[in-house]
Design a protein around this motif. Structure first.
Motif, PDB file in Angstrom:
ATOM      1  N   UNK A  54       0.812  -1.188   0.000  1.00 46.99           N
ATOM      2  CA  UNK A  54       0.000   0.000   0.000  1.00 46.99           C
ATOM      3  C   UNK A  54       0.859   1.257   0.000  1.00 46.99           C
ATOM      4  N   UNK A  55       0.193   2.343  -0.055  1.00 47.24           N
ATOM      5  CA  UNK A  55       0.864   3.641  -0.109  1.00 47.24           C
ATOM      6  C   UNK A  55       1.544   4.007   1.209  1.00 47.24           C
ATOM      7  N   UNK A  56       0.909   3.617   2.322  1.00 47.19           N
ATOM      8  CA  UNK A  56       1.464   3.953   3.637  1.00 47.19           C
ATOM      9  C   UNK A  56       1.956   2.672   4.300  1.00 47.19           C
ATOM     10  N   UNK A  57       3.198   2.702   4.741  1.00 44.43           N
ATOM     11  CA  UNK A  57       3.805   1.555   5.415  1.00 44.43           C
ATOM     12  C   UNK A  57       3.251   1.434   6.834  1.00 44.43           C
ATOM     13  N   UNK A  58       3.370   0.258   7.451  1.00 46.59           N
ATOM     14  CA  UNK A  58       2.852   0.066   8.816  1.00 46.59           C
ATOM     15  C   UNK A  58       3.380   1.094   9.819  1.00 46.59           C
ATOM     16  N   UNK A  59       4.584   1.607   9.600  1.00 50.02           N
ATOM     17  CA  UNK A  59       5.139   2.592  10.536  1.00 50.02           C
ATOM     18  C   UNK A  59       4.674   4.024  10.235  1.00 50.02           C
ATOM     19  N   UNK A  60       3.796   4.189   9.212  1.00 51.55           N
ATOM     20  CA  UNK A  60       3.273   5.510   8.881  1.00 51.55           C
ATOM     21  C   UNK A  60       4.047   6.237   7.799  1.00 51.55           C
TER      22      UNK A  60
END
Length: 91
Positions: free
Chosen positions: A1-7
């Motif tokens: 996705x566009x945003x990684x789990x760390x934001x």
């Protein structure tokens, strides 16, 4: 996705369509980062407000021209609609 789990932003996301790696990649990354990390309720409004404080550095002419064009289009629309009604009535 566009945003990684760390934001963080995933610059390799295919959803960006190569914008982050094209000839304007660095400018795109800078602008998108500013928008993404904005803490304002309307994302990016802080940048917009800041830019308005420095009109010599960030001219707003294009935006104003678009607004003026929009207003002229809106003014023309009722007149055209009214002219169309008159044509129908006179048939």
């Amino acid at each position: 996705g566009l945003i990684l789990p760390n934001g963080d932003i995933n610059w390799n996301c295919p959803c960006l369509g190569g914008m982050a790696s094209g000839p304007c990649g660095e400018q795109f990354k800078s602008a998108f980062s500013c928008f993404h990390y904005s803490t304002e309720e309307i994302k990016g409004s802080d940048l917009h407000e800041c830019m308005q404080k420095y009109p010599d550095l960030y001219p707003q002419e294009d935006e104003n021209e678009e607004k003026e064009k929009s207003n002229k289009d809106l003014e023309a629309t009722p007149m055209e609609a009214s002219a169309a009604k008159e044509e129908k009535g006179s048939s």
